[in-house]
Structure formats: structure tokens, C-alpha cells
Design a protein around this motif. Structure first.
Motif, PDB file in Angstrom:
ATOM      1  N   LEU A 297      10.799 -26.313  -2.038  1.00  9.40           N
ATOM      2  CA  LEU A 297      11.024 -24.825  -2.044  1.00  9.40           C
ATOM      3  C   LEU A 297       9.750 -24.072  -1.743  1.00  9.40           C
ATOM      4  O   LEU A 297       9.825 -22.945  -0.977  1.00  9.40           O
ATOM      5  CB  LEU A 297      11.839 -24.305  -3.219  1.00  9.40           C
ATOM      6  CG  LEU A 297      13.338 -25.214  -3.424  1.00  9.40           C
ATOM      7  CD1 LEU A 297      13.739 -24.802  -4.625  1.00  9.40           C
ATOM      8  CD2 LEU A 297      14.109 -24.616  -2.275  1.00  9.40           C
ATOM      9  N   VAL A 298       8.635 -24.346  -2.465  1.00 10.84           N
ATOM     10  CA  VAL A 298       7.348 -23.426  -2.316  1.00 10.84           C
ATOM     11  C   VAL A 298       7.099 -23.468  -1.016  1.00 10.84           C
ATOM     12  O   VAL A 298       6.552 -22.543  -0.430  1.00 10.84           O
ATOM     13  CB  VAL A 298       6.484 -23.997  -3.306  1.00 10.84           C
ATOM     14  CG1 VAL A 298       5.189 -23.335  -3.279  1.00 10.84           C
ATOM     15  CG2 VAL A 298       6.841 -23.900  -4.732  1.00 10.84           C
ATOM     16  N   ASP A 299       6.859 -24.583  -0.321  1.00  8.14           N
ATOM     17  CA  ASP A 299       6.488 -24.859   0.940  1.00  8.14           C
ATOM     18  C   ASP A 299       7.389 -24.336   2.145  1.00  8.14           C
ATOM     19  O   ASP A 299       6.936 -23.730   2.943  1.00  8.14           O
ATOM     20  CB  ASP A 299       6.305 -26.340   1.369  1.00  8.14           C
ATOM     21  CG  ASP A 299       5.280 -26.973   0.754  1.00  8.14           C
ATOM     22  OD1 ASP A 299       4.209 -26.237   0.682  1.00  8.14           O
ATOM     23  OD2 ASP A 299       4.978 -28.321   0.493  1.00  8.14           O
ATOM     24  N   LYS A 300       8.646 -24.191   1.721  1.00  5.34           N
ATOM     25  CA  LYS A 300       9.706 -23.765   2.865  1.00  5.34           C
ATOM     26  C   LYS A 300       9.830 -22.338   2.496  1.00  5.34           C
ATOM     27  O   LYS A 300      10.080 -21.665   3.718  1.00  5.34           O
ATOM     28  CB  LYS A 300      11.007 -24.316   2.643  1.00  5.34           C
ATOM     29  CG  LYS A 300      11.000 -25.952   2.903  1.00  5.34           C
ATOM     30  CD  LYS A 300      10.587 -26.365   4.482  1.00  5.34           C
ATOM     31  CE  LYS A 300      10.780 -27.711   4.830  1.00  5.34           C
ATOM     32  NZ  LYS A 300      10.170 -28.029   5.975  1.00  5.34           N
ATOM     33  N   LEU A 301      10.334 -21.926   1.248  1.00  2.00           N
ATOM     34  CA  LEU A 301      10.435 -20.580   0.933  1.00  2.00           C
ATOM     35  C   LEU A 301       9.481 -19.693   0.919  1.00  2.00           C
ATOM     36  O   LEU A 301       9.648 -18.305   0.966  1.00  2.00           O
ATOM     37  CB  LEU A 301      11.467 -20.417  -0.121  1.00  2.00           C
ATOM     38  CG  LEU A 301      12.893 -21.276   0.214  1.00  2.00           C
ATOM     39  CD1 LEU A 301      13.636 -21.129  -1.449  1.00  2.00           C
ATOM     40  CD2 LEU A 301      13.861 -20.612   1.292  1.00  2.00           C
ATOM     41  N   GLY A 302       8.215 -20.112   0.418  1.00  2.34           N
ATOM     42  CA  GLY A 302       6.963 -19.356   0.332  1.00  2.34           C
ATOM     43  C   GLY A 302       6.628 -19.270  -1.295  1.00  2.34           C
ATOM     44  O   GLY A 302       7.447 -19.388  -2.125  1.00  2.34           O
ATOM     45  N   ARG A 303       5.238 -19.119  -1.381  1.00  2.00           N
ATOM     46  CA  ARG A 303       4.793 -18.933  -2.851  1.00  2.00           C
ATOM     47  C   ARG A 303       5.384 -17.821  -3.384  1.00  2.00           C
ATOM     48  O   ARG A 303       5.571 -17.762  -4.688  1.00  2.00           O
ATOM     49  CB  ARG A 303       3.272 -18.910  -2.837  1.00  2.00           C
ATOM     50  CG  ARG A 303       2.499 -19.958  -2.645  1.00  2.00           C
ATOM     51  CD  ARG A 303       2.823 -20.947  -1.261  1.00  2.00           C
ATOM     52  NE  ARG A 303       1.883 -21.390  -0.802  1.00  2.00           N
ATOM     53  CZ  ARG A 303       2.063 -22.964  -0.330  1.00  2.00           C
ATOM     54  NH1 ARG A 303       3.294 -22.998   0.432  1.00  2.00           N
ATOM     55  NH2 ARG A 303       1.085 -23.914   0.042  1.00  2.00           N
ATOM     56  N   THR A 304       5.454 -16.438  -2.810  1.00  4.02           N
ATOM     57  CA  THR A 304       5.836 -15.331  -3.458  1.00  4.02           C
ATOM     58  C   THR A 304       7.295 -15.475  -4.039  1.00  4.02           C
ATOM     59  O   THR A 304       7.743 -14.963  -5.146  1.00  4.02           O
ATOM     60  CB  THR A 304       5.892 -14.049  -2.472  1.00  4.02           C
ATOM     61  OG1 THR A 304       4.666 -13.854  -1.903  1.00  4.02           O
ATOM     62  CG2 THR A 304       6.536 -12.871  -3.156  1.00  4.02           C
ATOM     63  N   PHE A 305       8.186 -16.154  -3.248  1.00  9.17           N
ATOM     64  CA  PHE A 305       9.722 -16.179  -3.605  1.00  9.17           C
ATOM     65  C   PHE A 305       9.655 -17.091  -4.880  1.00  9.17           C
ATOM     66  O   PHE A 305      10.378 -16.534  -5.911  1.00  9.17           O
ATOM     67  CB  PHE A 305      10.587 -16.847  -2.346  1.00  9.17           C
ATOM     68  CG  PHE A 305      11.833 -17.146  -2.802  1.00  9.17           C
ATOM     69  CD1 PHE A 305      12.874 -16.186  -2.454  1.00  9.17           C
ATOM     70  CD2 PHE A 305      12.281 -18.339  -3.518  1.00  9.17           C
ATOM     71  CE1 PHE A 305      14.061 -16.167  -2.715  1.00  9.17           C
ATOM     72  CE2 PHE A 305      13.734 -18.256  -3.806  1.00  9.17           C
ATOM     73  CZ  PHE A 305      14.750 -17.388  -3.463  1.00  9.17           C
ATOM     74  N   MET A 306       9.057 -18.137  -4.974  1.00 10.45           N
ATOM     75  CA  MET A 306       9.285 -18.982  -6.251  1.00 10.45           C
ATOM     76  C   MET A 306       8.476 -18.611  -7.265  1.00 10.45           C
ATOM     77  O   MET A 306       8.520 -18.658  -8.520  1.00 10.45           O
ATOM     78  CB  MET A 306       8.562 -20.344  -5.815  1.00 10.45           C
ATOM     79  CG  MET A 306       9.437 -21.247  -4.747  1.00 10.45           C
ATOM     80  SD  MET A 306      10.924 -21.317  -5.226  1.00 10.45           S
ATOM     81  CE  MET A 306      11.024 -22.336  -6.565  1.00 10.45           C
ATOM     82  N   VAL A 307       7.303 -17.643  -7.149  1.00 13.30           N
ATOM     83  CA  VAL A 307       6.873 -16.647  -8.327  1.00 13.30           C
ATOM     84  C   VAL A 307       7.724 -15.829  -8.892  1.00 13.30           C
ATOM     85  O   VAL A 307       7.961 -15.650 -10.170  1.00 13.30           O
ATOM     86  CB  VAL A 307       5.442 -16.026  -7.844  1.00 13.30           C
ATOM     87  CG1 VAL A 307       5.025 -15.198  -9.195  1.00 13.30           C
ATOM     88  CG2 VAL A 307       4.431 -16.983  -7.469  1.00 13.30           C
ATOM     89  N   ILE A 308       8.655 -15.227  -7.968  1.00 12.22           N
ATOM     90  CA  ILE A 308       9.520 -14.492  -8.713  1.00 12.22           C
ATOM     91  C   ILE A 308      10.475 -15.066  -9.372  1.00 12.22           C
ATOM     92  O   ILE A 308      11.147 -14.700 -10.447  1.00 12.22           O
ATOM     93  CB  ILE A 308      10.116 -13.394  -7.643  1.00 12.22           C
ATOM     94  CG1 ILE A 308       8.854 -12.618  -6.792  1.00 12.22           C
ATOM     95  CG2 ILE A 308      11.257 -12.621  -7.796  1.00 12.22           C
ATOM     96  CD1 ILE A 308       9.512 -11.762  -5.677  1.00 12.22           C
ATOM     97  N   ALA A 309      11.052 -16.320  -8.612  1.00 12.91           N
ATOM     98  CA  ALA A 309      11.984 -17.105  -9.537  1.00 12.91           C
ATOM     99  C   ALA A 309      11.529 -17.721 -10.603  1.00 12.91           C
ATOM    100  O   ALA A 309      12.376 -17.978 -11.652  1.00 12.91           O
ATOM    101  CB  ALA A 309      12.089 -18.318  -8.595  1.00 12.91           C
ATOM    102  N   SER A 310      10.194 -17.896 -10.871  1.00 15.48           N
ATOM    103  CA  SER A 310       9.598 -18.370 -12.262  1.00 15.48           C
ATOM    104  C   SER A 310       9.757 -17.103 -13.207  1.00 15.48           C
ATOM    105  O   SER A 310      10.218 -17.556 -14.215  1.00 15.48           O
ATOM    106  CB  SER A 310       7.954 -18.674 -11.787  1.00 15.48           C
ATOM    107  OG  SER A 310       7.555 -18.906 -13.020  1.00 15.48           O
ATOM    108  N   GLY A 311       9.320 -15.980 -12.932  1.00 16.55           N
ATOM    109  CA  GLY A 311       9.322 -14.746 -13.763  1.00 16.55           C
ATOM    110  C   GLY A 311      10.892 -14.851 -14.160  1.00 16.55           C
ATOM    111  O   GLY A 311      11.163 -14.339 -15.412  1.00 16.55           O
ATOM    112  N   VAL A 312      11.986 -14.750 -13.128  1.00 11.77           N
ATOM    113  CA  VAL A 312      13.312 -14.408 -13.678  1.00 11.77           C
ATOM    114  C   VAL A 312      13.979 -15.526 -14.449  1.00 11.77           C
ATOM    115  O   VAL A 312      14.466 -15.129 -15.403  1.00 11.77           O
ATOM    116  CB  VAL A 312      13.899 -14.295 -12.531  1.00 11.77           C
ATOM    117  CG1 VAL A 312      15.670 -14.222 -12.609  1.00 11.77           C
ATOM    118  CG2 VAL A 312      13.619 -12.847 -11.566  1.00 11.77           C
ATOM    119  N   THR A 313      13.490 -16.888 -14.131  1.00  9.26           N
ATOM    120  CA  THR A 313      14.051 -17.933 -15.006  1.00  9.26           C
ATOM    121  C   THR A 313      13.635 -18.112 -16.299  1.00  9.26           C
ATOM    122  O   THR A 313      14.172 -18.113 -17.194  1.00  9.26           O
ATOM    123  CB  THR A 313      13.789 -19.188 -14.121  1.00  9.26           C
ATOM    124  OG1 THR A 313      14.052 -19.383 -12.947  1.00  9.26           O
ATOM    125  CG2 THR A 313      14.294 -20.273 -14.832  1.00  9.26           C
TER     126      THR A 313
END
Length: 428
Positions: A297-313
Motif C-alpha cells: 500500500l505504501v508503494d502503490k498509494l504513496g507515503r502521504t496517504f499511509m501517514v494519514i491512515a496511520s494518524g487516523v487509525t
């Protein structure tokens, strides 16, 4: 000579990349066993030798301090001499520390115990830094996946280690060693095996090969083009390192803080040790097992998207922990699973940002320095969580965790506002 053999062969570099991942997987399985088995009983040994539980938290503090120092040194050694020497030395040092703990328990020597626990912490940080080794020859679209493979491998050893506590205690007794020192026998063997796995099989050294490739590419770049982009790229790199480090530190702090006080919170509401152990087991599984999916997911969707996902989760996990009834096994388990998953998102995306934002001249050194702060954030999280709960409540701790987690989102917005250059966009 080994480096020269693969320097000009893309096919040899691909083979070395795959071989490096295999070596990392094997070493991480051993390293996970060494980490989990020793940590399980470190506090109990200290309690027995001190005759009180008041200082049972000292082992964790010593692990962390030793881990922070080792992260710094392993990063410096890896930068100068390659991953092979840096990681093997770190693991072997951790193994020596485990042997020291065995001797301290056998001869009831408290001073030797504390010194050995500090040295043993080197294995902890080395186990974490090994995740970088598989990324040295990976391209930008493979880096997060390579990190995740290392993390999943750690799970196997981390799960096996605690389950071998009782059998290793019997082995220790057979040799006339206190039963609680048994898991450190496993830790010593596991860390030494991890160290020698890197020392023997990590050749050619992927970091040295990557440095040589980078040097060759730099020679082929026209000096005018390099000078024009140097200042802008340097700014992008600094922003990337700061953001990646902030993601790693914040996510680790929140995870450790909430996780540390959950067993106490559950026991205060009548939960037994089996229920507590099951919740922590679910939490650890959520920290590591989703890694392969997260890396993709980090490679496909990007670092920014997964950082936001981390914060929300992580924020949802904090709110669930705050509102869940203390006697509710189900909701606390869900909160801790989300806490582990959010940490997983943050660790892999933050690590990928750090790698993207560094060049081979400073990469290993920077990685080691960042991991020092990650280790210290874990110490701060465990200490401050106890203070917060003691002077307020577990619910307030959950709210604090939720608030800090959401700070990751404005952090990402700040990055885009601070530098909208192509270089920054490519890092994120």
C-alpha cells in the motif's frame, strides 16, 4: 573486489537484492526470538535479585538506553563499513549481553545484571535497523515492500520466543542455572546466529554496492545540472527526514504509551492474566503481521496517504481505549489491534520517507540517528503514560494519544505548504 563484480551488472544487482532479502529474513527470525525471549523475563529476574517489584521497570529502561546507543553506533559503522559489519556487530554484542545476564543470574550479581541488560539492548536496536538492509538495492517502488518483509520475519521469532520460556527454563535448570535465565540462553544463541548470518552471508554488502552505484551515477551527471538542483534537492531532503522522523517518533510514542498501561487498566477492572496476555498477543500480531500488505500500500498509494491512515487509525484506537468499558475484553482488544495497525502504517511509511530523503553518503548514519530518537520516544511514552494514568485516568491517556496521532495530518499538510516543488512531491 566483490563490489566490482556486481557494480556494472543490473542482473547481478537484482540477484543480490533478492539474496539480501533472504538473509534479512533469516536473521530477523533469529533476532525476533532473541528480543522476545529475553524481554519476557528481564523484569522478573530483576525483581528476584532485588527482592522488590519497585525497580522491576529498570530492565526496560536499560534495554532502551542500550538500544539507543547501539542504534547510533550501528548507523555510524554501517555508513563507514557497510551493513554486514554494522548489523553483525550489533547482534553479536546483544548476544554477549545475554550471556552476561545468564552469568549475573547464576552468581546473583546485580551490578553485572544491569551492565549486561544495557549491552543486551544492542540486539533490540539492531533487530529494528536490519529492516533497512533490504532496501539498499531496492528501487523507489520496492522499498516499503522490502521493509515489510523484514518486519513480518521478525514476527516468527517474536511469537516463538515467549512460548519457549518454560522449556528453556528446564534447560537452564539442567545446567544448574536459575530457570528465569533460561530464555536468555535462547536470546544469546539467537542473537549470535543472527549476527553470524549477516557476517557470513551478507556479501557482497548491499550498502557498499549501492554506494558504489550512486558514485558512478554521480560521475555521469553533468556538473551544471547537479549544481542547479543541489540546493532545492537538499531542502527537499531535509523536509523529508524531518517528516519521516516525526512520523516514526509520534506513532511509536503513542503506541508504547497506550500499550504500556493497558494491562494495568485491565487488571484494575478484574481481567485475569490470560485475558491480558491475549489482548497483548493480538496487539503484537497487528503490529507485524499486516506488514506485507502495508508495504504494498505504501508503494502503490504513496507515503502521504499511509501517514494519514496511520494518524487516523491511531486516533481511533486512542478514542476506543478511552471510551471502552474497562471490563470489556472485546472493545479493548479492538482498540489494541487498531493501535498495532496504526503503528505498523506509521513505521513502514515513515521509514520509506527516511530512505527516499537520504542519499548513500549519509543514509545509514541518518537512519541510526533517527532510530535513537525512536527508542527514546518509547522510553518517554512508557514513563509518561504511568504518570498520566496515576494523576488522571486511562481514558485521559487515550484522549492524549488520539490528539497526538492527529498531529500527523497537519504535519503532512505543512509539508505541501512548505515546499510544493517536484522534489518534495516525489519524496512524499
Amino acid at each position: 573486489m566483490e563490489v566490482e563484480q556486481v557494480l556494472h551488472s543490473p542482473e547481478a544487482q537484482r540477484k543480490l537484492y533478492k539474496r539480501t532479502l533472504f538473509v534479512v529474513v533469516m536473521s530477523q527470525i533469529f533476532g525476533g526470538a532473541g528480543l522476545a525471549a529475553g524481554v519476557t523475563v528481564g523484569a522478573l529476574i530483576a525483581k528476584d535479585m532485588l527482592g522488590t517489584a519497585s525497580f522491576a521497570g529498570v530492565p526496560a529502561a536499560l534495554f532502551t538506553l542500550g538500544s539507543a546507543l547501539a542504534a547510533f553506533l550501528v548507523g555510524r559503522i554501517s555508513q563507514r563499513s557497510g551493513r554486514r559489519y554494522g548489523l553483525s556487530l550489533g547482534f553479536i554484542t546483544g548476544g554477549v549481553g545475554a550471556i552476561g545476564v545468564i552469568l549475573a543470574a547464576t552468581f546473583d550479581n546485580l551490578f553485572l545484571l544491569f551492565i549486561s541488560l544495557f549491552i543486551y539492548g544492542a540486539g533490540t536496536s539492531t533487530n529494528l535497523q536490519a529492516r533497512y538492509a533490504g532496501t539498499d538495492l531496492a528501487n523507489e517502488k520496492q522499498r516499503a515492500t522490502a521493509i515489510s518483509i523484514a518486519m513480518v520475519s521478525t514476527t516468527f521469532g517474536a511469537v516463538a520466543g515467549p512460548n519457549l520460556v518454560t522449556p528453556m527454563g528446564e534447560v537452564a535448570l539442567a545446567f544448574g542455572i536459575p530457570a528465569l535465565a533460561g530464555p536468555f540462553i535462547l536470546a544469546a544463541v539467537a542473537y549470535l546466529l543472527a549476527g553470524f548470518t549477516f557476517l557470513v552471508f551478507l556479501r557482497p554488502d548491499p550498502f557498499l554496492v549501492a554506494k558504489a552505484i550512486a558514485a558512478e551515477q554521480e560521475k555521469n551527471v553533468q556538473q551544471k545540472t547537479k549544481d542547479a538542483g543541489r540546493e532545492l534537492q537538499s531542502k527537499a531532503n531535509r523536509i523529508g527526514v524531518v517528516v519521516g522522523a516525526a512520523v516514526l517518533i509520534l506513532s511509536h510514542f503513542v503506541m508504547v504509551a497506550v500499550m504500556t498501561m493497558t494491562p494495568v487498566h485491565m487488571q484494575n477492572h478484574g481481567s485475569g492474566l490470560s485475558a491480558v496476555g491475549m489482548v497483548i498477543g493480538f496487539h503484537i500480531a497487528a503490529m507485524y503481521l499486516p506488514s506485507l500488505g502495508t508495504g504494498i500500500l505504501v508503494d502503490k498509494l504513496g507515503r502521504t496517504f499511509m501517514v494519514i491512515a496511520s494518524g487516523v487509525t491511531l486516533s481511533i484506537a486512542g478514542l476506543l481505549a478511552a471510551f471502552a468499558p474497562g471490563e470489556s475484553f472485546f472493545w479493548i482488544a479492538v482498540a489494541l489491534i487498531l493501535l498495532g495497525l496504526g503503528w505498523n502504517f506509521g513505521l513502514i511509511s515513515g521509514t520509506a520517507i527516511i530512505i527516499d530523503s537520504t542519499n548513500m553518503k549519509t543514509r545509514a548514519k541518518t537512519q541510526g540517528s533517527v532510530d535513537v530518537w525512536v527508542a527514546l520516544s518509547g522510553t518517554a511514552g512508557s514513563l509518561l503514560s504511568g504518570i498520566i494514568v496515576a494523576y488522571s485516568s486511562y481514558a485521559i491517556l487515550g484522549f492524549v494519544g488520539a490528539y497526538l496521532s492527529l498531529l500527523l495530518i497537519p504535519l503532512i499538510i505543512w509539508v505541501y505548504m512548505k515546499g510544493r516543488s517536484k522534489e518534495v512531491a516525489e519524496i512524499m
